[in-house]
Write an enzyme that holds these catalytic residues in place. Structure first.
Site, short mmCIF file in Angstrom:
data_model
loop_
_atom_site.label_atom_id
_atom_site.label_comp_id
_atom_site.label_asym_id
_atom_site.label_seq_id
_atom_site.Cartn_x
_atom_site.Cartn_y
_atom_site.Cartn_z
N HIS A 82 37.68 -23.19 -33.21
CA HIS A 82 38.65 -22.10 -33.13
C HIS A 82 38.95 -21.74 -31.68
CE1 HIS A 82 39.37 -17.64 -32.94
NE2 HIS A 82 40.39 -18.03 -33.70
N GLU A 85 41.38 -24.10 -30.31
CA GLU A 85 42.73 -23.79 -30.81
C GLU A 85 43.43 -22.81 -29.86
OE1 GLU A 85 44.56 -20.55 -33.50
OE2 GLU A 85 42.98 -21.59 -34.61
N HIS A 86 42.71 -21.77 -29.44
CA HIS A 86 43.27 -20.83 -28.47
C HIS A 86 43.62 -21.53 -27.16
CE1 HIS A 86 42.36 -16.56 -29.98
NE2 HIS A 86 42.05 -17.36 -30.99
N GLU A 162 38.59 -10.70 -30.97
CA GLU A 162 39.12 -11.06 -32.29
C GLU A 162 38.03 -10.98 -33.34
OE1 GLU A 162 41.25 -14.87 -34.56
OE2 GLU A 162 41.01 -14.89 -32.38
#
Length: 461
Positions: A82, A85-86, A162
Site C-alpha cells: 500500500h 501505491e502512494h 491514513e
C-alpha cells in the site's frame, strides 16, 4: 472481511464475485460473446492486455493491475504494498512528484489507485482522445519511478495518518482487523493491508525501491482498457509505450497454507465510540483458486438466497417477521488467491440484545442445513444475479475491474464470460452441498461490536 456493513445486493454480489477462475494461456483471442466480449493479447515482454469495447460515449477507463498485494509482503513489512501505491505518484525523471494526477485532471480526467491483499491497481478515466497520454504516463512509472527520502519519508507520515483516521478511529475497521487476525491462522490475510503502525514506521526508501523492482514488471502486470477503443487502436499504443519495457524475473507467489480449523472463534470489541451494536460472522470458504472450488457458484447463489436483498431468507425472517434486525446481509468473497470468506452481518433493532439476534440467525442457518433451499428461491436468485450481469455491461469501470480481479488472482477471461451459464447450471442439490461444507461452527469467527461497558459505581466506604 469486508470493511462495509450490511452487504448483499445482487449487483454487489456480481461486482465482487463474477470474474474469477482457472488460468489459461493467452495469445490473440476473442472470447465468445457472453457478458463483455473482450479481446485479449500478450506483448512479447509478458504484459497481458485486455480490450473491452463500449462505444456509447467517447470515454475510456484504463487500468494497470500488478499481481502483488499485502499478502505478498515479507514478515515485518506490513503496509509496504500500500505504501508503494502512494509512492507511485511521486514522479519519474519526466514527471515531477504529485504531477501525475494534476496532468490527468488538466486533461479532464480522474485517476486513483487501490491495494488489496492480492493485487494493486491504478486507474484513469479520460476522454478517448487522451488514451495515448495515459498509456505513456503509466508505462513511464512502471519502469522509471524515482524515489528519495525527501518524498518517501513525508509520505510515510501520510500513510500513518491514513491508518489513524480510517482504522484506529473507526471501530468497524478495528473489528475487521481483529477478526481477520483471528480467522486466518496461517495465511498472510491475517495481516492488515494498510499495515501495523509500528511496522509502517520502519518502511523507507530502500525497502520501497526493492519491492518495486521485485514486483513491478510487465510480465507481472495486466493492462485493461474499456470504452471507446478497439484492439486495433490499442495494440500499437501498447507496443509503443509498454513493449520496450524489459521483463524481469518475478518470483512465483508462495503462500503459507491454512491448517484445518477445529474450534469456533469469537471476537468482542467494546468501544465508547459505538452507539449501535453490530454482529458479524465469517465462515472460511473456498474460492475459484483455493479449497473446494466446485462449490463457488453454489455459494454465490446461497449468499443471494440468504441475504441478497429484502426478499432473502434472513431479511424476511429477522427484519420483517421477527422484527429483530434493522438490517441484515450476506457477502461471499471468492476473489482471493487463497481461501476467502462467507460473511453474514446484521444490526439489531433498538433494544434487541445481540445474543437474541444471533440465536435467530443460527436457527435460520440450521433450517437451511436441514431442509435445503427451495426451487423457487433458487430460480429467483439466479434471475437476480444474471440480471446484474446484464446491467454490468453498461459500465466501463465495472468491466475493467471484473477482468482485473480475475486475472490478478489466477483467473481467466473465459471464466468471466461464462459466468451466467455457470450460475444457470447450479442445482438446489449443489447449493445444499455448498452450505453443508461451509456453514460449520468450527469454520466460523463471530464478531460483536458493542458500546463501552457501563462503569460500575465504586462501593461506598
Amino acid at each position: 472481511m469486508s470493511g462495509s456493513r450490511i452487504l448483499g445486493s445482487a449487483v454487489a454480489l456480481f461486482l465482487g464475485l463474477l470474474g474469477l477462475g482457472f488460468v489459461s494461456g493467452l495469445t490473440v483471442h476473442s472470447a465468445e460473446a457472453a457478458v463483455f466480449n473482450p479481446t485479449t493479447f500478450t506483448l512479447s515482454n509478458g504484459l497481458q492486455v485486455v480490450v473491452i469495447e463500449n462505444h456509447r460515449a467517447p470515454v475510456i477507463t484504463s487500468m494497470v493491475w500488478y499481481k502483488v498485494g499485502a499478502a505478498d509482503e515479507s514478515p515485518g513489512e506490513t503496509g509496504l504494498a500500500h505504501f508503494l501505491e502512494h509512492l507511485m505518484f511521486k514522479g519519474t525523471p519526466t514527471i515531477k512528484p504529485q504531477e501525475f494526477s494534476k496532468i490527468i485532471a488538466r486533461n479532464g480526467g480522474q485517476d486513483n489507485a487501490f491495494t488489496t491483499q492480492d493485487y494493486t491497481a491504478y486507474h484513469e478515466q479520460v476522454a478517448s482522445d487522451r488514451l495515448e497520454l495515459v498509456l505513456k504516463m503509466e508505462a513511464d512509472r512502471m519502469q522509471n519511478l524515482k524515489l528519495s527520502d525527501a518524498v518517501v519519508l513525508p509520505e510515510r507520515e501520510v500513510v500513518r495518518e491514513e491508518r489513524r483516521s480510517r482504522v484506529d478511529n473507526n471501530p468497524d475497521a478495528l473489528l475487521d482487523e481483529e477478526m481477520n487476525a483471528t480467522e486466518y491462522m496461517n495465511l498472510p490475510y491475517h495481516r492488515p493491508v494498510i499495515g501495523w503502525d509500528h511496522e509502517i514506521t520502519e518502511l523507507g526508501t530502500k525497502k520501497a525501491i526493492a519491492f518495486y523492482h521485485r514486483h513491478y514488471a510487465p510480465n507481472n502486470a495486466i493492462l485493461i482498457v474499456a470504452g471507446d477503443v478497439t484492439a486495433d487502436q490499442l495494440r500499437p499504443l501498447a507496443e509503443k509505450y509498454f513493449g520496450s519495457i524489459p521483463k524481469r524475473d518475478v518470483a512465483p507467489r508462495k503462500r503459507t497454507e491454512e491448517p484445518p480449523h477445529h474450534a469456533a472463534k469469537r471476537v468482542t470489541l467494546r468501544d465508547p465510540r459505538v452507539s449501535e451494536p453490530e454482529w458479524v460472522r465469517d465462515y472460511l470458504a473456498p474460492t475459484y483458486t483455493a479449497g473446494e472450488t466446485q462449490h463457488v457458484y453454489a455459494l454465490q447463489l446461497l449468499a443471494q438466497i440468504l441475504g441478497g436483498d429484502s426478499s432473502s431468507r434472513l431479511y424476511q425472517s429477522l427484519a420483517v417477521e421477527q422484527k429483530l434486525a434493522a438490517g441484515v446481509g450476506v457477502d461471499y468473497e471468492s476473489e482471493h488467491v487463497d481461501l476467502g470468506e462467507f460473511t453474514i452481518e446484521a444490526s439489531p433493532q433498538p433494544g434487541i440484545p445481540l445474543d437474541k439476534l444471533e440465536a435467530a440467525i443460527d436457527a435460520e442457518l440450521a433450517r437451511i442445513l436441514e431442509k435445503g433451499v427451495t426451487d423457487e428461491e433458487l430460480t429467483r436468485a439466479k434471475r437476480q444475479l444474471i440480471a446484474a450481469a446484464t446491467y454490468a455491461r453498461d459500465s466501463m469501470g465495472t468491466a475493467a475491474r471484473l477482468f482485473g480481479i480475475a486475472l490478478a488472482t489466477g483467473g481467466a477471461i473465459d471464466q468471466v464470460e461464462s459466468w451466467p451459464d455457470k450460475i444457470a447450471a447450479v442445482t438446489a442439490k449443489d447449493v445444499n452441498a455448498a452450505a453443508a461444507t461451509v456453514l460449520k461452527p468450527a469454520n466460523s469467527t463471530t464478531g460483536e461490536l458493542l458500546p463501552a461497558a457501563p462503569q460500575t459505581a465504586a462501593a461506598a466506604p
